[in-house]
Design an enzyme around this catalytic site. Sequence first.
Site, PDB file in Angstrom:
ATOM      1  N   CYS A  81     -14.841 -42.809 -28.259  1.00 23.27           N
ATOM      2  CA  CYS A  81     -15.190 -43.950 -29.176  1.00 23.27           C
ATOM      3  C   CYS A  81     -14.954 -45.372 -28.438  1.00 23.27           C
ATOM      4  O   CYS A  81     -15.881 -45.636 -27.846  1.00 23.27           O
ATOM      5  CB  CYS A  81     -14.106 -43.832 -30.461  1.00 23.27           C
TER       6      CYS A  81
ATOM      7  N   HIS B  51     -13.797 -38.456 -32.375  1.00 22.49           N
ATOM      8  CA  HIS B  51     -12.351 -38.267 -31.250  1.00 22.49           C
ATOM      9  C   HIS B  51     -11.940 -36.908 -31.630  1.00 22.49           C
ATOM     10  O   HIS B  51     -11.231 -36.352 -32.408  1.00 22.49           O
ATOM     11  CB  HIS B  51     -11.428 -38.883 -32.360  1.00 22.49           C
TER      12      HIS B  51
ATOM     13  N   GLU C  58      -9.441 -35.700 -30.194  1.00 23.85           N
ATOM     14  CA  GLU C  58      -8.060 -35.842 -29.978  1.00 23.85           C
ATOM     15  C   GLU C  58      -7.672 -35.704 -31.159  1.00 23.85           C
ATOM     16  O   GLU C  58      -6.341 -35.588 -31.395  1.00 23.85           O
ATOM     17  CB  GLU C  58      -7.782 -36.842 -29.034  1.00 23.85           C
TER      18      GLU C  58
END
Length: 195
Positions: free
Chosen positions: A71, A164, A166
């Site tokens: 991002c 994302h 993560e």
Amino acid sequence: MQGDFAEHIRHLEAVGAQASEVRTVAQLDACDGLIIPGGESTTIARLLLAFNLMDPLRERIRSGLPVWGTCAGAIMLARDVPALDRPPIGVMDITVDRNAFGRQIDSFEADLTVRGIDDGPLHAVFIRAPVIRNLGPSVEVLAQLEDGRVVACREGALLATSFHPELTTDSRFHRLFVELVRARARGVGEREATA
Ligand code: GLN
């Protein structure tokens, strides 16, 4: 510098990599690979300049450091970012449009097929996400939305994702990156690294 580095570190450790935060040139020198997290690209760009990391980072990347930007991190890697008030790192042959889906309230999630990731689609979280376009000839598309917009790509040892990984519990994208870093550290050629 800024953003969701703690979440990335958790995933890297989950796939067996040694992970640490990077804010100085010495810490950068100690890395075999780097993740630039999601966050706010204007802030990351300012801090890279304030911490004197912009030029050393460009140099390391040009000499082959594998980097994955998620991002805001993807925005930092792009050669061309129309709406950024400072120059990005500018090492990937792509244009990235910031906030391409609208405001925070327009954030969304989608299941994506990702090239190089087996065992089913990846659940992807988009938060004021950018879109990747204008891919140069050496840039490979890794994932697209149903409408064809590119949200993940690779150029050599550089990965960019609009979303994302993560922020989910799925570590497959982190495993992909760690494998790329390990292959590079062993000096394995690019083709073999993705096999
Ligand atoms: N919109 C942010 C930017 O332009 C990126 C958002 C994110 O990283 N989730 O920097």
